[in-house]
Design a protein around this motif. Sequence first.
Motif, mmCIF file in Angstrom:
data_model
loop_
_atom_site.group_PDB
_atom_site.id
_atom_site.type_symbol
_atom_site.label_atom_id
_atom_site.label_comp_id
_atom_site.label_asym_id
_atom_site.label_seq_id
_atom_site.Cartn_x
_atom_site.Cartn_y
_atom_site.Cartn_z
ATOM 1 N N LYS A 145 25.428 50.539 41.125
ATOM 2 C CA LYS A 145 24.937 49.263 40.823
ATOM 3 C C LYS A 145 26.042 48.425 41.069
ATOM 4 C CE LYS A 145 23.544 46.183 37.086
ATOM 5 N NZ LYS A 145 22.199 45.903 37.629
ATOM 6 N N ALA A 146 25.878 47.340 41.948
ATOM 7 C CA ALA A 146 26.879 46.032 42.077
ATOM 8 C C ALA A 146 26.881 45.550 40.612
ATOM 9 C CB ALA A 146 26.437 44.910 42.975
ATOM 10 N N PRO A 147 28.182 45.223 39.891
ATOM 11 C CA PRO A 147 28.268 44.669 38.681
ATOM 12 C C PRO A 147 27.584 43.041 38.633
ATOM 13 C CG PRO A 147 30.224 45.505 39.100
ATOM 14 C CD PRO A 147 29.437 45.538 40.599
ATOM 15 N N ASN A 148 26.946 42.808 37.537
ATOM 16 C CA ASN A 148 26.477 41.543 37.380
ATOM 17 C C ASN A 148 27.612 40.584 37.209
ATOM 18 O OD1 ASN A 148 24.435 43.734 35.880
ATOM 19 N ND2 ASN A 148 23.315 41.975 36.570
ATOM 20 N N VAL A 149 28.480 40.930 36.473
ATOM 21 C CA VAL A 149 29.705 40.075 36.297
ATOM 22 C C VAL A 149 31.032 40.763 36.537
ATOM 23 C CG1 VAL A 149 30.866 38.471 34.692
ATOM 24 C CG2 VAL A 149 28.582 38.667 34.528
ATOM 25 N N VAL A 150 31.914 40.251 37.242
ATOM 26 C CA VAL A 150 33.156 40.882 36.906
ATOM 27 C C VAL A 150 34.230 39.823 36.598
ATOM 28 C CG1 VAL A 150 35.321 41.780 38.597
ATOM 29 C CG2 VAL A 150 32.868 41.995 39.358
ATOM 30 N N LEU A 151 35.019 40.411 35.730
ATOM 31 C CA LEU A 151 35.815 39.483 34.850
ATOM 32 C C LEU A 151 37.372 39.988 34.992
ATOM 33 C CD1 LEU A 151 34.140 39.045 31.360
ATOM 34 C CD2 LEU A 151 34.139 37.664 33.390
ATOM 35 N N VAL A 152 38.113 39.252 35.886
ATOM 36 C CA VAL A 152 39.444 39.739 35.913
ATOM 37 C C VAL A 152 40.519 38.970 35.184
ATOM 38 C CG1 VAL A 152 41.383 39.853 37.824
ATOM 39 C CG2 VAL A 152 38.952 40.173 38.290
ATOM 40 N N ASP A 153 41.118 39.697 34.219
ATOM 41 C CA ASP A 153 42.101 38.797 33.279
ATOM 42 C C ASP A 153 43.391 38.897 33.731
ATOM 43 O OD1 ASP A 153 43.805 38.235 31.097
ATOM 44 O OD2 ASP A 153 42.139 38.640 29.803
ATOM 45 N N MET A 154 43.872 37.795 34.357
ATOM 46 C CA MET A 154 45.284 37.933 34.895
ATOM 47 C C MET A 154 46.387 38.115 34.012
ATOM 48 S SD MET A 154 44.974 37.585 38.199
ATOM 49 C CE MET A 154 46.648 37.301 38.612
ATOM 50 N N GLU A 155 46.264 38.167 32.834
ATOM 51 C CA GLU A 155 47.258 38.550 31.736
ATOM 52 C C GLU A 155 47.369 40.215 31.994
ATOM 53 O OE1 GLU A 155 48.782 37.025 27.605
ATOM 54 O OE2 GLU A 155 46.884 38.693 27.430
ATOM 55 N N ILE A 156 46.118 40.795 31.897
ATOM 56 C CA ILE A 156 46.278 42.345 31.962
ATOM 57 C C ILE A 156 46.786 42.640 33.421
ATOM 58 C CG2 ILE A 156 44.844 44.234 31.965
ATOM 59 C CD1 ILE A 156 43.152 42.698 29.730
ATOM 60 N N ILE A 157 46.220 41.990 34.447
ATOM 61 C CA ILE A 157 46.666 42.571 35.864
ATOM 62 C C ILE A 157 47.933 42.292 36.206
ATOM 63 C CG2 ILE A 157 46.274 41.932 38.164
ATOM 64 C CD1 ILE A 157 43.874 43.400 37.064
ATOM 65 N N GLN A 158 48.976 41.210 35.677
ATOM 66 C CA GLN A 158 50.112 41.165 35.970
ATOM 67 C C GLN A 158 50.786 42.140 35.248
ATOM 68 O OE1 GLN A 158 52.824 39.424 34.083
ATOM 69 N NE2 GLN A 158 51.436 38.938 32.418
ATOM 70 N N SER A 159 50.303 42.495 33.905
ATOM 71 C CA SER A 159 51.216 43.325 33.021
ATOM 72 C C SER A 159 51.331 44.813 33.646
ATOM 73 C CB SER A 159 50.908 43.180 31.755
ATOM 74 O OG SER A 159 49.673 43.437 31.457
ATOM 75 N N ALA A 160 50.161 45.218 34.375
ATOM 76 C CA ALA A 160 50.160 46.286 34.850
ATOM 77 C C ALA A 160 51.290 46.988 35.887
ATOM 78 C CB ALA A 160 48.734 46.571 35.751
ATOM 79 N N PRO A 161 51.671 48.021 35.992
ATOM 80 C CA PRO A 161 52.743 48.442 36.844
ATOM 81 C C PRO A 161 52.463 48.221 38.116
ATOM 82 C CG PRO A 161 52.240 50.307 35.553
ATOM 83 C CD PRO A 161 50.977 49.369 35.188
ATOM 84 N N TYR A 162 53.347 47.490 38.934
ATOM 85 C CA TYR A 162 53.120 46.864 40.129
ATOM 86 C C TYR A 162 52.781 47.901 41.303
ATOM 87 C CZ TYR A 162 57.431 48.997 42.190
ATOM 88 O OH TYR A 162 58.497 49.733 42.690
ATOM 89 N N ARG A 163 52.889 48.983 41.110
ATOM 90 C CA ARG A 163 52.694 50.223 42.096
ATOM 91 C C ARG A 163 50.902 50.036 42.264
ATOM 92 N NH1 ARG A 163 53.177 56.575 41.664
ATOM 93 N NH2 ARG A 163 51.902 57.149 43.217
ATOM 94 N N PHE A 164 50.136 49.736 41.230
ATOM 95 C CA PHE A 164 48.849 49.733 41.314
ATOM 96 C C PHE A 164 48.448 48.400 42.610
ATOM 97 C CE2 PHE A 164 48.747 51.476 37.316
ATOM 98 C CZ PHE A 164 47.964 52.592 37.471
ATOM 99 N N LEU A 165 49.007 47.243 42.226
ATOM 100 C CA LEU A 165 49.025 46.302 43.305
ATOM 101 C C LEU A 165 49.219 46.801 44.670
ATOM 102 C CD1 LEU A 165 48.213 43.111 43.226
ATOM 103 C CD2 LEU A 165 50.509 42.608 43.532
ATOM 104 N N VAL A 166 50.649 47.603 44.811
ATOM 105 C CA VAL A 166 50.717 47.951 46.008
ATOM 106 C C VAL A 166 49.596 48.902 46.619
ATOM 107 C CG1 VAL A 166 52.487 49.673 47.329
ATOM 108 C CG2 VAL A 166 53.354 47.887 45.623
ATOM 109 N N ALA A 167 49.235 49.791 45.741
ATOM 110 C CA ALA A 167 47.950 50.551 46.344
ATOM 111 C C ALA A 167 46.762 49.883 46.718
ATOM 112 C CB ALA A 167 47.580 51.396 45.105
ATOM 113 N N GLY A 168 46.439 48.357 46.064
ATOM 114 C CA GLY A 168 45.316 47.702 46.303
ATOM 115 C C GLY A 168 45.903 46.994 47.539
ATOM 116 N N ILE A 169 46.948 46.574 47.937
ATOM 117 C CA ILE A 169 47.306 46.193 49.251
ATOM 118 C C ILE A 169 46.763 47.297 50.330
ATOM 119 C CG2 ILE A 169 49.223 45.216 50.782
ATOM 120 C CD1 ILE A 169 50.286 43.829 48.356
ATOM 121 N N GLY A 170 47.305 48.301 50.233
ATOM 122 C CA GLY A 170 46.998 49.449 51.185
ATOM 123 C C GLY A 170 45.495 49.437 51.473
#
Length: 364
Positions: A145-170
């Motif tokens: 199911k496609a979610p009804n709502v997606v909530l992206v909390d930037m405080e949480i995203i920016q505090s995660a290890p940067y390697r996750f963001l690297v993987a997202g770029i890939g």
Amino acid sequence: MKVVTGPGEYVRKTNVLKEIGLYVKEYGQTVLVIGGQTALSVAEPKIMKSLEKNQLPLLGSIPFSGECSWREINRLIEIVQEIKPDVLIGVGGGKVLDTVKAVAFAAKLPLIAVPTIAATCAAATPISILYDDEGIFIEISRKSKAPNVVLVDMEIIQSAPYRFLVAGIGDTLAKWFESRASVQKVQPNARNQSAVRLAHGIYQLLLEQGEAAINASKQGIVTSALEDVVDSIILVSGSVSGYGGDDCRTAAAHAIYSGLTIFPEVHHTYHGEIVAYGILAQLSLEDKPKEEITNLISFYQKVELPYLLEQLGIKTLSPAQWKQLGEVSVTIEDMANMPFEVTPSMVINAIQHVEEIGKLVNIQ
């Protein structure tokens, strides 16, 4: 014609989880949260506070087992059927969200997705990537199911290890290379041509802002570059699949990713990191100029994406393992989206060619 373009609503801002109760109220009163243990530890306090503020009962918080498998999906479906919540909240990375999307589909429940890392577009797509209990890819499931709502909390995203963001770029880079290939097999139309143009736009944005976004993530700050890259990874990337549908699907890069998952050595490596390597192999399969491959490797070096098997944890492969890699990769349904037939030997040759180029780049 039926098109599922993505989530009903996407909200990205700092501390948006403090408002999650308001979004839950639109769909029901009782809530069940499913998430990864680390993800829950960082997101659940905000979620709990907002639910309490809005007088919404939390019926339970269920930890994810760690693998998006049918066993885990069925386990969670049984829990949901017993607890009977009005709304599901999925919290975590791609495997968690893909699992909860499958559970929401089966249970016919509204779903709010809370990605805690920007590593894939899983939060914004109507499909689930499934594995066996050992982490080996088995299928792409439309029982999701496609979610009804997606909530992206930037405080949480920016505090995660940067390697996750690297993987997202890939993972997101692959949208351009794979849609460019898969669309060659179909009749051009408004949807698939728009999807390809969108994929190319994301590709250009990542080349321009990817390094700055990684630097912001390393510093633990939110910048416009980081916000743009996060939106590209989670939302816009998913929209390519939504508009393009079966015309703009994953292709050789993801097929080779799936083939590589047969080796336990890569299981510590993130999805998007392996997909990024698969892009290079796909370019070789397509007989693209060496310059295109080396230019992409130059970008990989800037954002710390892997371009050699040893960077994925694979030191050597025996002849039998090479054969297995080639044979498995061509059986993955993604490979059928290539505009020409791909054989096991072609996969082997493509990867070995990438290894040669990557090693030369390392020497220079």
